[in-house]
Design a protein around this motif. Structure first.
Motif, short mmCIF file in Angstrom:
data_model
loop_
_atom_site.label_atom_id
_atom_site.label_comp_id
_atom_site.label_asym_id
_atom_site.label_seq_id
_atom_site.Cartn_x
_atom_site.Cartn_y
_atom_site.Cartn_z
N VAL A 53 -13.78 10.15 -2.61
CA VAL A 53 -12.77 10.88 -1.86
C VAL A 53 -12.30 9.95 -0.75
CG1 VAL A 53 -12.26 12.91 -0.42
CG2 VAL A 53 -13.84 13.12 -2.37
N CYS A 54 -11.03 9.57 -0.82
CA CYS A 54 -10.53 8.63 0.18
C CYS A 54 -9.13 9.05 0.63
CB CYS A 54 -10.53 7.21 -0.37
SG CYS A 54 -9.62 7.01 -1.91
N LEU A 55 -8.78 8.56 1.79
CA LEU A 55 -7.49 8.90 2.40
C LEU A 55 -6.53 7.75 2.22
CD1 LEU A 55 -5.58 10.38 4.39
CD2 LEU A 55 -6.80 9.22 6.22
N TRP A 56 -5.35 8.07 1.74
CA TRP A 56 -4.25 7.10 1.70
C TRP A 56 -3.08 7.72 2.44
CZ3 TRP A 56 -4.01 6.06 -4.26
CH2 TRP A 56 -5.17 5.39 -4.65
N SER A 57 -2.36 6.91 3.22
CA SER A 57 -1.19 7.46 3.89
C SER A 57 -0.10 6.43 4.13
CB SER A 57 -1.58 8.10 5.23
OG SER A 57 -1.93 7.11 6.17
N HIS A 58 -0.20 5.27 3.52
CA HIS A 58 0.82 4.25 3.76
C HIS A 58 1.81 4.19 2.60
CE1 HIS A 58 -1.75 2.63 6.98
NE2 HIS A 58 -0.59 2.23 7.45
N ALA A 59 3.05 3.96 2.98
CA ALA A 59 4.12 3.68 2.02
C ALA A 59 4.92 2.54 2.64
CB ALA A 59 4.98 4.92 1.81
N ASP A 60 5.00 1.45 1.95
CA ASP A 60 5.71 0.28 2.47
C ASP A 60 5.18 -0.13 3.86
OD1 ASP A 60 7.34 0.04 0.19
OD2 ASP A 60 8.68 1.59 0.99
N ALA A 61 3.85 -0.07 4.01
CA ALA A 61 3.14 -0.52 5.22
C ALA A 61 3.40 0.32 6.47
CB ALA A 61 3.42 -2.01 5.50
N VAL A 62 3.90 1.53 6.28
CA VAL A 62 4.04 2.46 7.40
C VAL A 62 3.38 3.78 7.03
CG1 VAL A 62 6.08 1.70 8.72
CG2 VAL A 62 6.39 2.89 6.59
N PRO A 63 2.79 4.47 8.02
CA PRO A 63 2.15 5.74 7.69
C PRO A 63 3.13 6.70 7.01
CG PRO A 63 1.56 5.07 9.90
CD PRO A 63 2.64 4.13 9.43
N GLY A 64 2.63 7.30 5.94
CA GLY A 64 3.41 8.30 5.23
C GLY A 64 2.63 9.60 5.21
N HIS A 65 2.94 10.48 4.32
CA HIS A 65 2.24 11.76 4.20
C HIS A 65 0.78 11.51 3.83
CE1 HIS A 65 2.36 16.12 3.64
NE2 HIS A 65 1.59 15.95 2.57
N LEU A 66 -0.14 12.27 4.43
CA LEU A 66 -1.56 12.14 4.10
C LEU A 66 -1.80 12.55 2.65
CD1 LEU A 66 -3.39 13.79 7.15
CD2 LEU A 66 -2.97 11.37 6.72
N HIS A 67 -2.57 11.73 1.95
CA HIS A 67 -3.01 12.03 0.58
C HIS A 67 -4.49 11.73 0.50
CE1 HIS A 67 1.29 11.33 -0.18
NE2 HIS A 67 1.13 12.09 -1.25
N PHE A 68 -5.28 12.72 0.14
CA PHE A 68 -6.70 12.51 -0.11
C PHE A 68 -6.86 12.39 -1.63
CE2 PHE A 68 -6.50 14.49 3.98
CZ PHE A 68 -7.45 13.80 4.72
N VAL A 69 -7.37 11.27 -2.08
CA VAL A 69 -7.55 11.01 -3.50
C VAL A 69 -8.97 11.40 -3.88
CG1 VAL A 69 -7.54 9.24 -5.29
CG2 VAL A 69 -5.85 9.17 -3.44
N VAL A 70 -9.11 12.26 -4.88
CA VAL A 70 -10.40 12.70 -5.40
C VAL A 70 -10.51 12.07 -6.79
CG1 VAL A 70 -11.79 14.71 -6.03
CG2 VAL A 70 -10.20 14.84 -4.08
N GLN A 71 -11.35 11.02 -6.90
CA GLN A 71 -11.40 10.21 -8.11
C GLN A 71 -12.78 10.21 -8.75
OE1 GLN A 71 -11.01 6.01 -7.41
NE2 GLN A 71 -10.72 5.52 -9.56
N PRO A 72 -12.89 10.74 -9.97
CA PRO A 72 -14.16 10.64 -10.68
C PRO A 72 -14.35 9.19 -11.16
CG PRO A 72 -12.54 11.69 -12.09
CD PRO A 72 -11.88 11.46 -10.76
N VAL A 73 -15.53 8.65 -10.91
CA VAL A 73 -15.83 7.28 -11.32
C VAL A 73 -16.96 7.32 -12.33
CG1 VAL A 73 -16.62 5.03 -10.53
CG2 VAL A 73 -15.06 6.37 -9.11
N VAL A 74 -16.68 6.76 -13.51
CA VAL A 74 -17.67 6.74 -14.58
C VAL A 74 -18.19 5.32 -14.78
CG1 VAL A 74 -16.69 8.78 -15.71
CG2 VAL A 74 -15.87 6.51 -16.35
#
Length: 122
Positions: A53-74
């Protein structure tokens, strides 16, 4: 969620928010249980080694809308890319392979009940 593997979800606030610190108290109080519920549903359905579970919020190196990515890793992905953590995500993005639409639809059918019901005692 693009090349991050089958079962990856995005959790984001409805309201446009650039920073975690800008979340309202109500948004903050809802976020933890929602992320836990999404991770629990992915765990139940995909049975991964780990759920990132990680936070991404950059678009073109500027803060954008918060997105929390929930990624299953196998294990198969870690072995395939010989990587884990951020290096795994970077390798997956570099390769750019996205799951087949029919696989995504089938997994969504399995995730819906897990997300809508009480998952793991939630």
């Amino acid at each position: 969620m693009g090349p991050l593997g089958l079962g990856t979800l995005v959790v984001k606030p409805v309201r446009h928010v650039l920073h975690v610190a800008a979340l309202t108290d109500a948004e903050s109080e809802a976020l933890g249980p929602l992320l836990r519920r999404a991770a629990a549903a992915v765990t139940e359905v995909v049975r991964p080694e780990q759920v990132y579970v990680c936070l991404w919020s950059h678009a073109d190196a500027v803060p954008g809308h918060l997105h929390f990515v929930v990624q299953p890793v196998v294990q198969a992905d870690m072995a395939r890319y010989d990587a884990f953590g951020p290096a795994l995500q970077m390798a997956m993005f570099r390769e750019g392979t996205v799951p087949d639409a029919s696989e995504v639809e089938a997994l969504c059918e399995r995730l819906r009940p897990a997300l809508s019901g009480s998952v793991g005692g939630a």
